[in-house]
Write an enzyme that holds these catalytic residues in place. Structure first.
Site, PDB file in Angstrom:
ATOM      1  N   CYS A 147       0.814  -1.221   0.000  1.00 55.21           N
ATOM      2  CA  CYS A 147       0.000   0.000   0.000  1.00 55.21           C
ATOM      3  C   CYS A 147       0.848   1.271   0.000  1.00 55.21           C
ATOM      4  CB  CYS A 147      -0.957  -0.003   1.184  1.00 55.21           C
ATOM      5  SG  CYS A 147      -0.175  -0.305   2.786  1.00 55.21           S
ATOM      6  N   HIS A 240      -2.295   6.899   3.519  1.00 56.71           N
ATOM      7  CA  HIS A 240      -0.842   7.008   3.657  1.00 56.71           C
ATOM      8  C   HIS A 240      -0.371   8.292   2.971  1.00 56.71           C
ATOM      9  CE1 HIS A 240      -0.844   3.215   5.460  1.00 56.71           C
ATOM     10  NE2 HIS A 240      -0.237   2.469   4.549  1.00 56.71           N
TER      11      HIS A 240
END
Length: 349
Positions: A147, A240
């Site tokens: 990710c 993120h």
């Protein structure tokens, strides 16, 4: 007729994302849920602590969870299994003829397994024929990246194609959901930043090189780009955020960098795939964006948002990017991979 699909690791955080994103999908129908020995034989509602904000879809509540050695009658399987557990199970299913779209890291760097972001390297699906010939199975394993690698690699594709990326310095601020549930103890997470995530930095430093490489004679030749990563866990639930400094073979003008990112479109947009965002890269002009709470849902969680593009005194340019880690960086990424394969005739009922 819709393609019947299964979800492995269905009770976990990423498994829940798969179930949420598959609800009402125009091409795929959720037919089987697979879980651990602890949850097998129970209904999904009984076995699952649902952690997503949206409610659990009603159609899955009464479905019985199957054990991980079950024989599945679905041609397509989504794997949300944890790394090290995933490898053997995914290989068994591929050997039995299933297409496995995996979120686990076990097979990502194997030379005959596509590590796929559909906007970045759709041509890597050619490795499926190599994989089948080499391993003697009729199914396939296709992986999506870590990710943390997803957002930066999306940006690097158009920049590398136009200017040649030679160096990348990356510093991540990663959401707590990336650690799964229950994740990090609150005593460690609150009022704190943890400057270490086991195994994360090597993934971020190697996976983009594979994805941005080219397939020659059935082998991926990685790009010649040096990547250095610093990965940190921060007290944010989803999204993120990453700070990048990028060096180019030929230094472009700032306006060229912005225009290249803003105008980027690729095969998923041309094919109008159901999960593909209309704009895979969104450039924000505000001095304080992107921000996880405000920008992580861009493109239904499938777009990468970029901001603060400016000259860098160490390399050429620096910027900030944001990607939703459990949607684009996990379940949504695998789902888009499956949609691309379906559109190209690689997944059939």
């Amino acid at each position: 007729m819709k393609i019947r699909v299964s979800v492995l690791g269905a009770t976990g955080t990423v498994g829940q994302r798969f179930i949420q994103l598959l609800e009402g999908h125009p091409w795929f129908e959720l037919a089987a849920l697979v879980g651990s020995e602890r949850s097998a034989g129970r209904t999904y509602a009984e076995a699952t602590r649902w952690v997503l904000d949206a409610p659990m879809p009603s159609e899955v509540k009464g479905m019985t969870i199957l054990p991980d050695d079950a024989d599945l009658d679905t041609p397509l399987v989504f794997s949300a299994l944890p790394s090290k557990t995933a490898g053997i199970i995914e290989q068994r299913l591929a050997r039995a003829g299933h297409i496995v779209c995996s979120n686990a890291s076990d097979h990502r760097m194997e030379p005959d397994v596509p590590l796929l972001i559909p906007e970045v390297n759709p041509e890597h699906l050619a490795l499926i024929d190599v994989q089948r010939a080499r391993r003697g199975w009729s199914g396939a394993i296709v992986t999506n990246p870590n990710c943390t690698a997803t957002g930066p690699t999306m940006l690097l594709r158009p920049l590398h194609d136009r200017f040649g990326v030679t160096k990348l310095l990356l510093m991540s601020m990663q959401a707590l959901s990336g650690a799964g549930y229950p994740g990090i103890p609150s005593y460690d997470a609150i009022d704190n930043v943890i400057p270490y995530i086991g195994g994360e930095e090597p993934k971020v430093e190697t996976e983009p090189q594979k994805m941005l490489g080219v397939v020659r004679d059935g082998v991926i030749v990685p790009i010649a780009c040096t990547i250095s990563a610093h990965c940190n866990r921060v007290p944010v639930l989803e999204g993120h955020l990453e700070c990048l400094s990028i060096g180019f073979a030929q230094r472009p003008e700032l306006e060229e960098v912005v225009e290249t990112l803003r105008s980027f479109r690729s095969l998923p947009q041309e094919l109008n795939l159901p999960s593909a965002p209309a704009q895979p890269i969104i450039v924000r002009d505000e001095p304080d964006r992107p921000q996880p709470r405000r920008d992580r849902e861009a493109g239904r969680g499938m777009s990468t948002t970029v901001g603060r593009i400016r000259p860098c005194s160490l390399l050429d340019y620096k910027l900030v990017c944001l990607s939703h880690n459990t949607i684009r960086g996990a379940a949504g990424g695998s789902l888009l991979n499956a949609e691309l394969m379906y559109a190209q005739g690689l997944v059939k009922a």
